[in-house]
Motif scaffolding. Sequence first.
Motif, short mmCIF file in Angstrom:
data_model
loop_
_atom_site.label_atom_id
_atom_site.label_comp_id
_atom_site.label_asym_id
_atom_site.label_seq_id
_atom_site.Cartn_x
_atom_site.Cartn_y
_atom_site.Cartn_z
N ALA A 1 0.84 -1.20 0.00
CA ALA A 1 0.00 0.00 0.00
C ALA A 1 0.87 1.25 0.00
CB ALA A 1 -0.93 -0.01 1.20
N LEU B 1 2.49 1.66 -3.50
CA LEU B 1 1.53 2.09 -4.52
C LEU B 1 1.13 3.55 -4.36
CD1 LEU B 1 -0.73 -1.10 -4.77
CD2 LEU B 1 0.93 -0.28 -6.46
N GLY B 2 1.54 4.17 -3.28
CA GLY B 2 1.29 5.59 -3.10
C GLY B 2 2.31 6.47 -3.80
N SER C 1 4.54 7.85 -7.11
CA SER C 1 4.33 8.11 -8.54
C SER C 1 5.64 7.94 -9.30
CB SER C 1 3.81 9.55 -8.74
OG SER C 1 2.52 9.69 -8.19
N LEU D 1 -5.49 -4.34 -3.84
CA LEU D 1 -4.70 -3.11 -3.89
C LEU D 1 -4.21 -2.86 -5.31
CD1 LEU D 1 -2.57 -3.39 -0.62
CD2 LEU D 1 -4.14 -1.54 -1.18
N GLN E 1 -7.22 -2.03 -7.73
CA GLN E 1 -8.05 -0.86 -7.45
C GLN E 1 -7.26 0.44 -7.30
OE1 GLN E 1 -10.55 -1.87 -4.08
NE2 GLN E 1 -11.40 -3.66 -5.13
N THR E 2 -5.93 0.38 -7.37
CA THR E 2 -5.15 1.61 -7.30
C THR E 2 -5.11 2.26 -8.68
OG1 THR E 2 -3.76 0.70 -5.54
CG2 THR E 2 -2.91 2.63 -6.72
N THR F 1 -2.29 2.54 -12.30
CA THR F 1 -1.35 1.44 -12.08
C THR F 1 -1.49 0.41 -13.19
OG1 THR F 1 -1.47 1.77 -9.68
CG2 THR F 1 -0.64 -0.36 -10.45
#
Length: 199
Positions: free
Chosen positions: A90, A93-94, A96, A115, A118-119, A122
């Motif tokens: 998590a 995936l935050g 960039s 994760l 739904q991110t 990505t």
Amino acid sequence: MTSNQPDALTEAGAKPAITPAIPPHLRRLVLTGFMGAGKSTIGRTLASRLGWTFLDLDTHLEHRTGATIPQLFERHGEAHFRRLESTALASALGRSNTVLALGGGTPEGLTNRLLLEQTPATFTIFLDAPFPVLFDRCMMQGLARPVLADPDAAQLRFATRHPLYLRLAHLTVDTSALTQDETVDFLITALNKAPHSRL
């Protein structure tokens, strides 16, 4: 380092490097696959070509916990390790402009799959190859991989994970006959050509 001049001269017969131009709304590329797939080596090269950051999830987890992956397994067991892994995923995936290499078992967790699916922004890439090819690559690397001590059990693990890799992937690449550089070229070409609406 690639040239900033697209028409720079190359050696006679040399193929000019493919200019990266991935869809602008994408913020992260995720590489998944079994051990030996080349996630880390290909990920580093791909990130360098894109001018992005490379992040290995296992390394990220080790930095967050101050312990190695084997230590985490030994101290806490696999169930607790997987919870730590989900938290690290998590966090990763935050970020960039990042190429993220997952651990081979990361997609086994439902939380991790959700994760990844739904991110936003990505794009997940499955680096595929038959198990014998992956096994041979690991042996040639000469690295200690306890999971491969029992080849039959390792192949069963591969068979269990393979459908999960396929399910998560926006793009699947058979790397069995490709060099690492050829794989990176293929990925950049595919991303250049992909319709933005489908990514």
